[in-house]
Design a protein around this motif. Structure first.
Motif, mmCIF file in Angstrom:
data_model
loop_
_atom_site.group_PDB
_atom_site.id
_atom_site.type_symbol
_atom_site.label_atom_id
_atom_site.label_comp_id
_atom_site.label_asym_id
_atom_site.label_seq_id
_atom_site.Cartn_x
_atom_site.Cartn_y
_atom_site.Cartn_z
ATOM 1 N N SER A 1 0.772 -1.268 -0.116
ATOM 2 C CA SER A 1 -0.027 -0.007 0.114
ATOM 3 C C SER A 1 0.949 1.230 0.096
ATOM 4 C CB SER A 1 -0.885 0.084 1.171
ATOM 5 O OG SER A 1 -1.800 -1.270 1.272
ATOM 6 N N ILE A 2 2.058 1.298 0.745
ATOM 7 C CA ILE A 2 2.882 2.222 0.686
ATOM 8 C C ILE A 2 3.468 2.292 -0.519
ATOM 9 C CG2 ILE A 2 5.423 3.309 1.579
ATOM 10 C CD1 ILE A 2 4.442 1.897 4.392
ATOM 11 N N PHE A 3 3.923 1.393 -1.088
ATOM 12 C CA PHE A 3 4.346 1.352 -2.661
ATOM 13 C C PHE A 3 3.623 2.142 -3.512
ATOM 14 C CE2 PHE A 3 5.092 -0.794 -6.620
ATOM 15 C CZ PHE A 3 6.521 -0.720 -6.722
ATOM 16 N N VAL A 4 2.418 1.758 -3.478
ATOM 17 C CA VAL A 4 1.481 2.038 -4.247
ATOM 18 C C VAL A 4 1.211 3.778 -4.209
ATOM 19 C CG1 VAL A 4 -0.969 2.269 -5.160
ATOM 20 C CG2 VAL A 4 0.102 0.169 -4.602
ATOM 21 N N SER A 5 1.442 4.146 -2.905
ATOM 22 C CA SER A 5 1.200 5.548 -2.679
ATOM 23 C C SER A 5 2.179 6.595 -3.204
ATOM 24 C CB SER A 5 0.610 5.866 -1.245
ATOM 25 O OG SER A 5 1.965 5.597 -0.410
#
Length: 391
Positions: free
Chosen positions: A387-391
């Motif tokens: 999720s952090i990777f996507v943000s």
């Protein structure tokens, strides 16, 4: 009308065993006559359907196994006969409507019947392997070969009902019969996995959510492999040990383009995906070209990361579920995809080097505090990182 348990039981007691051999005989005679085989297959599909939990047999009765065996025998008889016609090129040229009515519709209903018959509500499929009964293995192998050989990939996508049953069947097989999928011959196994990869990139419809089915199917298959990868004949059952040995053969198996075309035809998804890959790489499709099972890991991971990067699938939980088993099973494949995406980010566009640095930092953070396991805690942490990777 047999919606409830009692009415279904009455129907089952009437049709088994008296009329089941008649249905099998009819499937062997009328497999190429749509007006006769379609109603028969619809009956078989309805018989297999555990609608409203109506198929309930006492634990001391073998009726669930007997029911599946009869359904499987009918489907195997129909599929093997029609497959022989297709392989021998005896079918004549037909327009789209006639082709659907004469071939695709019966195959679609056969897929539906097989999906329904694999319901864990009344089938303990492990019993077949335990006693050396080939019924389950034969029906899965025969129906899948019929689908792959009998329907081109374009037509699977063009006919919504066919597409629905195809991905439903793959989903059910991967969820409830992962051993059966792993035990397929390598060429068929590759075809199934590549189909799931393509299904991930399809568009959901009102009647089908193929991407979600494919994410879950890939997760189940490779989670099953990860959990049993160290099983051998010394520390496991012969069936489980044999399936793991077969998977190891998949990963080293090489297949040529000639094998693919001979086995599945030029219109199959396997052949078309190979052609598409060559076109994207600016290559010509040449005789003797080979691919191996290791490439499947690279192919799947690349597709999953592109989903994440392009935000094609907003549900990162569903994407993370198949991604982690692939990474822990094949870290080398993950490193190849990672380096490829980082390198590709810096090749063109404005601020290319800056973008490359962002990709490198994102990939570094993705595996923070992630270990080589598929525990719930590790999966949750990986989802957080993704999720952090996507943000």
């Amino acid at each position: 009308s047999a919606i409830l348990k009692d009415s279904y039981r009455l129907f089952f007691d009437w049709i088994y065993p008296q009329w089941c051999p008649f249905l099998t005989r009819a499937a062997g005679l009328f497999y190429a006559k749509p007006k006769l085989i379609v109603p028969l297959l619809k009956l078989v599909s309805e018989l297999a359907w555990c609608r409203n939990g109506r198929i309930q047999f006492e634990s001391y009765l073998p009726n669930g196994l007997l029911l599946f065996r009869e359904i499987a025998t009918i489907l195997t008889t129909f599929s093997s006969n029609l497959l022989n016609v297709i392989n021998s090129d005896q079918s004549t040229n037909k327009d789209d409507e006639e082709l659907y009515d004469s071939r695709y519709k019966p195959i679609r209903i056969a897929m539906q019947a097989l999906s329904r018959s694999l319901s864990p509500a009344y089938l303990n499929s492990g019993t077949f392997a335990l006693y050396g009964d080939m019924t389950l293995k034969n029906v899965v192998h025969t129906v899948l070969n019929l689908v792959i050989r009998g329907i081109s990939w374009d037509d699977i996508n063009n006919y919504e009902k066919v597409r629905l049953e195809y991905f439903t069947l793959l989903h059910v097989l991967c969820l409830f019969q992962p051993i059966s999928v792993v035990e397929l011959e390598s060429s068929v196994f590759f075809q199934i996995i590549l189909s799931l990869r393509e299904g991930m990139e399809s568009t959901p419809t009102a009647t089908s959510n193929a991407p979600m089915q494919c994410f879950e199917a890939i997760d189940k298959i490779f989670t099953f492999v990860y959990e049993n990868k160290n099983k051998t004949i010394e520390n496991s059952t012969p069936v489980l040990a044999g399936s793991m040995e077969q998977f190891r053969q998949h990963t080293v198996h090489e297949i040529t383009i000639e094998d693919v075309i001979s086995r599945f035809g030029t219109s199959s998804f396997y052949a078309q995906s190979w052609q598409k890959k060559n076109e994207l790489e600016g290559k010509q499709l040449e005789a003797g070209q080979k691919t191996s099972g290791f490439g499947i890991f690279v192919n799947l991971l690349e597709a999953l990361f592109k989903h994440v990067i392009t935000e094609k699938t907003p549900n990162t939980r569903m994407v993370s579920k198949p991604m982690l088993p692939l990474i822990v099973l094949a870290p080398d494949a993950y490193n190849i995809v990672k380096e490829s995406l980082i390198y590709g980010a810096g090749r063109s566009g404005e601020k290319a080097m800056e973008k490359q640095g962002v990709y490198a930092k994102s990939f570094a953070g993705l595996m923070v505090d992630i270990n080589d396991s598929l525990t719930v805690k590790n999966r949750d942490k990986f989802h957080q990182n993704l999720s952090i990777f996507v943000s």
